[in-house]
Scaffold this motif. Structure first.
Motif, PDB file in Angstrom:
ATOM      1  N   GLY A  45      -3.983   8.416   2.369  1.00 37.96           N
ATOM      2  CA  GLY A  45      -3.982   7.229   3.217  1.00 37.96           C
ATOM      3  C   GLY A  45      -4.284   5.994   2.390  1.00 37.96           C
ATOM      4  O   GLY A  45      -4.928   6.082   1.335  1.00 37.96           O
ATOM      5  N   SER A  46      -3.827   4.842   2.875  1.00 35.75           N
ATOM      6  CA  SER A  46      -4.085   3.611   2.137  1.00 35.75           C
ATOM      7  C   SER A  46      -5.575   3.264   2.144  1.00 35.75           C
ATOM      8  O   SER A  46      -6.038   2.512   1.289  1.00 35.75           O
ATOM      9  CB  SER A  46      -3.261   2.461   2.715  1.00 35.75           C
ATOM     10  OG  SER A  46      -3.426   2.353   4.108  1.00 35.75           O
ATOM     11  N   ASN A  47      -6.336   3.834   3.096  1.00 33.48           N
ATOM     12  CA  ASN A  47      -7.790   3.617   3.080  1.00 33.48           C
ATOM     13  C   ASN A  47      -8.419   4.239   1.840  1.00 33.48           C
ATOM     14  O   ASN A  47      -9.320   3.673   1.218  1.00 33.48           O
ATOM     15  CB  ASN A  47      -8.437   4.163   4.356  1.00 33.48           C
ATOM     16  CG  ASN A  47      -8.112   5.616   4.615  1.00 33.48           C
ATOM     17  OD1 ASN A  47      -7.075   6.129   4.178  1.00 33.48           O
ATOM     18  ND2 ASN A  47      -8.966   6.315   5.337  1.00 33.48           N
ATOM     19  N   TYR A  48      -7.925   5.435   1.438  1.00 36.90           N
ATOM     20  CA  TYR A  48      -8.451   6.082   0.229  1.00 36.90           C
ATOM     21  C   TYR A  48      -7.942   5.377  -1.022  1.00 36.90           C
ATOM     22  O   TYR A  48      -8.659   5.284  -2.028  1.00 36.90           O
ATOM     23  CB  TYR A  48      -8.059   7.555   0.202  1.00 36.90           C
ATOM     24  CG  TYR A  48      -8.523   8.320   1.413  1.00 36.90           C
ATOM     25  CD1 TYR A  48      -9.874   8.369   1.758  1.00 36.90           C
ATOM     26  CD2 TYR A  48      -7.621   8.993   2.236  1.00 36.90           C
ATOM     27  CE1 TYR A  48     -10.306   9.050   2.881  1.00 36.90           C
ATOM     28  CE2 TYR A  48      -8.042   9.687   3.363  1.00 36.90           C
ATOM     29  CZ  TYR A  48      -9.376   9.713   3.681  1.00 36.90           C
ATOM     30  OH  TYR A  48      -9.799  10.391   4.791  1.00 36.90           O
ATOM     31  N   PHE A  80       0.824  -1.209   0.000  1.00 33.01           N
ATOM     32  CA  PHE A  80       0.000   0.000   0.000  1.00 33.01           C
ATOM     33  C   PHE A  80       0.861   1.264   0.000  1.00 33.01           C
ATOM     34  O   PHE A  80       0.547   2.231  -0.696  1.00 33.01           O
ATOM     35  CB  PHE A  80      -0.948   0.004   1.206  1.00 33.01           C
ATOM     36  CG  PHE A  80      -2.186  -0.810   0.984  1.00 33.01           C
ATOM     37  CD1 PHE A  80      -3.157  -0.396   0.094  1.00 33.01           C
ATOM     38  CD2 PHE A  80      -2.375  -2.013   1.651  1.00 33.01           C
ATOM     39  CE1 PHE A  80      -4.301  -1.150  -0.126  1.00 33.01           C
ATOM     40  CE2 PHE A  80      -3.517  -2.785   1.440  1.00 33.01           C
ATOM     41  CZ  PHE A  80      -4.477  -2.350   0.547  1.00 33.01           C
ATOM     42  N   PHE A  81       1.950   1.233   0.790  1.00 32.76           N
ATOM     43  CA  PHE A  81       2.806   2.413   0.818  1.00 32.76           C
ATOM     44  C   PHE A  81       3.487   2.606  -0.537  1.00 32.76           C
ATOM     45  O   PHE A  81       3.691   3.731  -0.987  1.00 32.76           O
ATOM     46  CB  PHE A  81       3.853   2.294   1.925  1.00 32.76           C
ATOM     47  CG  PHE A  81       4.507   3.605   2.262  1.00 32.76           C
ATOM     48  CD1 PHE A  81       3.804   4.592   2.919  1.00 32.76           C
ATOM     49  CD2 PHE A  81       5.811   3.858   1.887  1.00 32.76           C
ATOM     50  CE1 PHE A  81       4.396   5.813   3.217  1.00 32.76           C
ATOM     51  CE2 PHE A  81       6.413   5.076   2.187  1.00 32.76           C
ATOM     52  CZ  PHE A  81       5.701   6.046   2.854  1.00 32.76           C
ATOM     53  N   GLY A  82       3.826   1.483  -1.201  1.00 32.14           N
ATOM     54  CA  GLY A  82       4.392   1.560  -2.540  1.00 32.14           C
ATOM     55  C   GLY A  82       3.401   2.169  -3.521  1.00 32.14           C
ATOM     56  O   GLY A  82       3.776   2.945  -4.398  1.00 32.14           O
ATOM     57  N   GLY A  83       2.117   1.814  -3.385  1.00 32.45           N
ATOM     58  CA  GLY A  83       1.081   2.394  -4.233  1.00 32.45           C
ATOM     59  C   GLY A  83       0.957   3.892  -4.030  1.00 32.45           C
ATOM     60  O   GLY A  83       0.812   4.660  -4.992  1.00 32.45           O
ATOM     61  N   ILE A  84       1.037   4.334  -2.769  1.00 33.01           N
ATOM     62  CA  ILE A  84       0.982   5.769  -2.472  1.00 33.01           C
ATOM     63  C   ILE A  84       2.211   6.470  -3.047  1.00 33.01           C
ATOM     64  O   ILE A  84       2.115   7.575  -3.599  1.00 33.01           O
ATOM     65  CB  ILE A  84       0.879   5.987  -0.948  1.00 33.01           C
ATOM     66  CG1 ILE A  84      -0.501   5.532  -0.454  1.00 33.01           C
ATOM     67  CG2 ILE A  84       1.110   7.447  -0.580  1.00 33.01           C
ATOM     68  CD1 ILE A  84      -0.636   5.446   1.046  1.00 33.01           C
ATOM     69  N   GLY A  85       3.380   5.808  -2.943  1.00 33.78           N
ATOM     70  CA  GLY A  85       4.601   6.381  -3.503  1.00 33.78           C
ATOM     71  C   GLY A  85       4.541   6.474  -5.014  1.00 33.78           C
ATOM     72  O   GLY A  85       4.946   7.478  -5.603  1.00 33.78           O
TER      73      GLY A  85
END
Length: 699
Positions: free
Chosen positions: A384-387, A368-373
């Motif tokens: 946030g990973s929730n969004y 999830f953090f990779g997706g945000i990055g």
């Protein structure tokens, strides 16, 4: 409330990170604790400023108790890097020595006692640190961490005379752990490289020339110099020079942007070719790059439903598997296969090895953090990973019109003044009234007027959101706005069906004419809507504009539905109606952040367009698209779906392999070799799979 941040150097255990976060959350004076395993950053909200010292001591004690080798530093505002020294080199040498002794014991035909001695020595070299940690954890009542379980499993193998397997399993575990740490560090570095956009210095202009200082030392109204190839360190206005700047680190756009005198520039831009002199408008802590970094780094505090499930699942999974192991070790040899303890203890040891949920606990948050990055690298800020996960379930996309589907750049395309009024007289009054407004329509009218206005002529001015302007100029009452404004004031006017935004004019309650203003569609609006349809998303437009222009845009873009002539509060009401008609459907709203804050806040996912440098827009929304490119919405959804796909793959792989090994182990088919693969091997594969998210490219 006080927010404190800590760096946990040497944190390599994801399940321990979850435990640390959980224990710190239980402190009385702590509102919220969030530990980002990817960045090793612990963020804590402390209720009372007077409790900061005591709580800090409690936090350090908890970490010391749970992870003695982890060093805790309070995060410095200047992002100073702490030097962490560990004994990984020494541990690797020990493993190599132990492996060498193990190979000798296998290859040469030594007497049985010598072999046992060599196996024991090699085991001590390879797994001594694991055993030491396990013993310490035993005194701390940590019975289900990986060190304790691996120690019990391998010591148990020794106890039933499976010496080579005990050593080989520990060796395989250490090798897997080594590669697992390499993969985690690679993932961390990849994520950091995506969000490492903070400038390291600023060239502060002084009476003696310029000097290199930390961006934190620069104040508002100071003047800085940015040379070609340097990052612009703070937000500001260009007061001398011109150049092209690379905005890709903020927007994901590859085309350089031209900047000249009086243009605004943002921290994080890279100056390409010219020398720029910039007057600073924001301190570094309030600058765009600082806010972006804060949003991305703290996104882990808003966990997705999947992350919450895995955290809860891991708390129950390990104890259940351990209880099954104990049952297998003692129930069959007592009641079924009487006296055959060695066989059933061995099978129980297989259970112990696979009982740590590391593959899930590490790879899911990293994913999830990779997706945000990855989204950040494409100019999309997800808070946030929730969004991020919520984007995967969107059924309906609702759009504002102006500045979202259209360019938001208005031009006057037609003016019709009633015969009983002089055109120049009417336009003079309209221009004077509009000069008090910052609305894009007012700007376009003033641009069309092209003369200087005398604002001293205005006796009274009122801008009515969703209607228009009411003013008094030299004793004359002026109304400028939409049909609603005319009807509200009982003005008898001539309605027009021409395409465009119609601004009606009344002077002293007498209709004086209208101005038509056009706003063209964005180039990528049609492409965006078409792609959203392919993703199975229904598209609806809410606009305050008139029915004709709304229908024209709806037909051109082939939207599913539109609602026109809406005031700001009516957009929220219309969204509520959409929810009532579409139960259990997930709705996102996309607006430009100017007048859409209420409806952005109401939607399941609120997205703000073109908010680069806009503090209020960044605060209001869940996702911020840093450019005016609407297609970034499709990219954001594709990144979210790809992230979710990887996460599901990791969950499925981990549970299937572990479940299979548990079943095979209970029947005596799987050995401890397979069990170690099901633990560290699957964790390694899952982490490498999660890294793929960072390389995501939208088609």
């Amino acid at each position: 409330m006080v927010i404190k941040e800590f760096i946990l150097e040497g944190l390599a255990c994801a399940s321990c990170a979850c435990l640390i976060e959980d224990e710190i959350s239980k402190i009385d004076q702590v509102n919220l604790a969030s530990l980002n395993f990817a960045t090793k950053t612990l963020k804590v909200q402390i209720k009372d400023i007077n409790s900061v010292y005591i709580v800090t001591r409690q936090i350090k004690d908890i970490i010391k108790n749970l992870e003695p080798d982890v060093l805790v530093f309070e995060k410095q505002p200047e992002n100073k890097k702490h030097i962490y020294k560990n004994d990984s080199f020494k541990k690797n040498i020990n493993v190599l020595v132990g492996a060498f002794i193990f190979v000798i014991a296998i290859l040469f035909n030594f007497p049985s006692k010598v072999k046992i001695f060599l196996y024991t020595v090699s085991y001590i070299f390879i797994g001594s640190d694991v055993i030491v940690k396990a013993v310490k954890n035993l005194f701390r009542k940590k019975f289900f961490d990986e060190n304790f379980l691996m120690s019990i499993a391998t010591v148990g193998a020794f106890a039933i005379h499976e010496y080579p397997e005990a050593v080989s399993v520990m060796l395989f575990y250490k090798i897997g752990e080594f590669f697992q740490n390499l993969a985690v560090n690679k993932s961390r570095k990849s994520i950091q490289s995506l969000i490492d956009i903070a400038p390291n210095f600023a060239n502060l202009k002084t009476s003696d020339g310029s000097k290199k200082v930390s961006p934190y030392e620069v104040n508002v109204s100071d003047v800085i110099i940015v040379k070609p190839g340097e990052k612009i360190p703070l937000d500001g206005i260009v007061i001398d020079g011109n150049s092209f700047v690379d905005t890709s680190v903020l927007t994901g756009e590859s085309t350089p942007k031209s900047v000249n005198i009086n243009d605004n520039v943002l921290s994080g831009y890279i100056n390409k070719n010219g020398l720029l002199t910039i007057k600073v408008t924001k301190e570094f802590k309030d600058s765009t790059v600082s806010r972006i970094l804060d949003l991305v780094e703290n996104a882990s505090s808003k966990k997705s439903p999947t992350e919450k499930f895995i955290t809860k699942f891991s708390k129950y999974y390990t104890p259940i598997v351990v209880l099954l192991a104990i049952s297998i070790a003692f129930i069959p040899p007592i009641f079924v296969d009487i006296g055959n303890f060695d066989k059933w203890i061995y099978r129980a040891l297989v259970f112990l090895v696979v009982s740590c949920p590391c593959a899930l606990v590490i790879s899911i948050p990293l994913g999830f953090f990779g997706g945000i990055g990855a989204a950040s690298a494409n100019g999309i800020l997800i808070k946030g990973s929730n969004y991020l996960e919520a984007l995967t379930d969107i059924d309906i996309a609702v759009f504002d019109k102006t500045g979202t589907l259209t360019e938001g750049v208005f031009e006057v395309c037609d003016v019709k003044i009633d015969d009983c009024f002089d055109k120049d007289f009417v336009l003079d009054y309209v221009a004077v009234a509009e000069s008090y407004s910052n609305h894009p329509i007012a700007t376009s009218i003033l641009k069309y007027y092209g003369k200087k206005t005398d604002t001293s002529l205005i006796d009274n001015f009122e801008e009515i959101p969703g209607y228009g302007i009411k003013a008094s100029i030299q004793g004359n009452k002026i109304l400028i706005g939409n049909e609603k404004l005319m009807k509200e004031n009982n003005i008898c006017f001539e309605s027009t069906t021409k395409i465009g935004t119609v601004v009606y004019i009344a002077i002293n309650d007498i209709y004086a004419g209208y101005i038509i203003i056009s706003d063209k569609l964005k180039e990528d609006s049609k492409k965006t809507i078409d792609n959203l349809k392919l993703l199975g998303i229904k598209n609806i437009m809410l606009t305050g504009d008139n029915e004709n222009i709304a229908k024209y845009i709806c037909d051109t873009l082939e939207l599913d539905k539109f609602y026109a002539n809406l005031l700001p509060h009516e957009k929220v009401e219309k969204l509520e109606q959409l929810y009532s008609k579409n139960l259990n459907k997930k709705i996102l709203f996309v607006g430009d952040g100017i007048n859409d804050a209420p409806v952005i806040a109401r939607a399941d996912v609120g997205i703000c367009m073109g908010a680069l440098g806009s503090d209020s827009a960044i605060e209001a929304s869940d996702i911020v698209i840093m450019t005016n490119s609407l297609y970034k919405l499709v990219e954001a959804i594709k990144i979210s779906k790809f992230t979710k796909k990887i996460v599901i793959q990791n969950i499925t792989l981990s549970l299937l392999v572990k479940g299979l090994v548990i079943i095979l182990g209970s029947f005596g088919i799987a050995t401890m070799w397979e069990a170690v693969f099901a633990d560290v091997g699957v964790a390694l594969i899952s982490i490498l799979n999660a890294i793929r998210i960072l390389k995501f490219k939208s088609s």
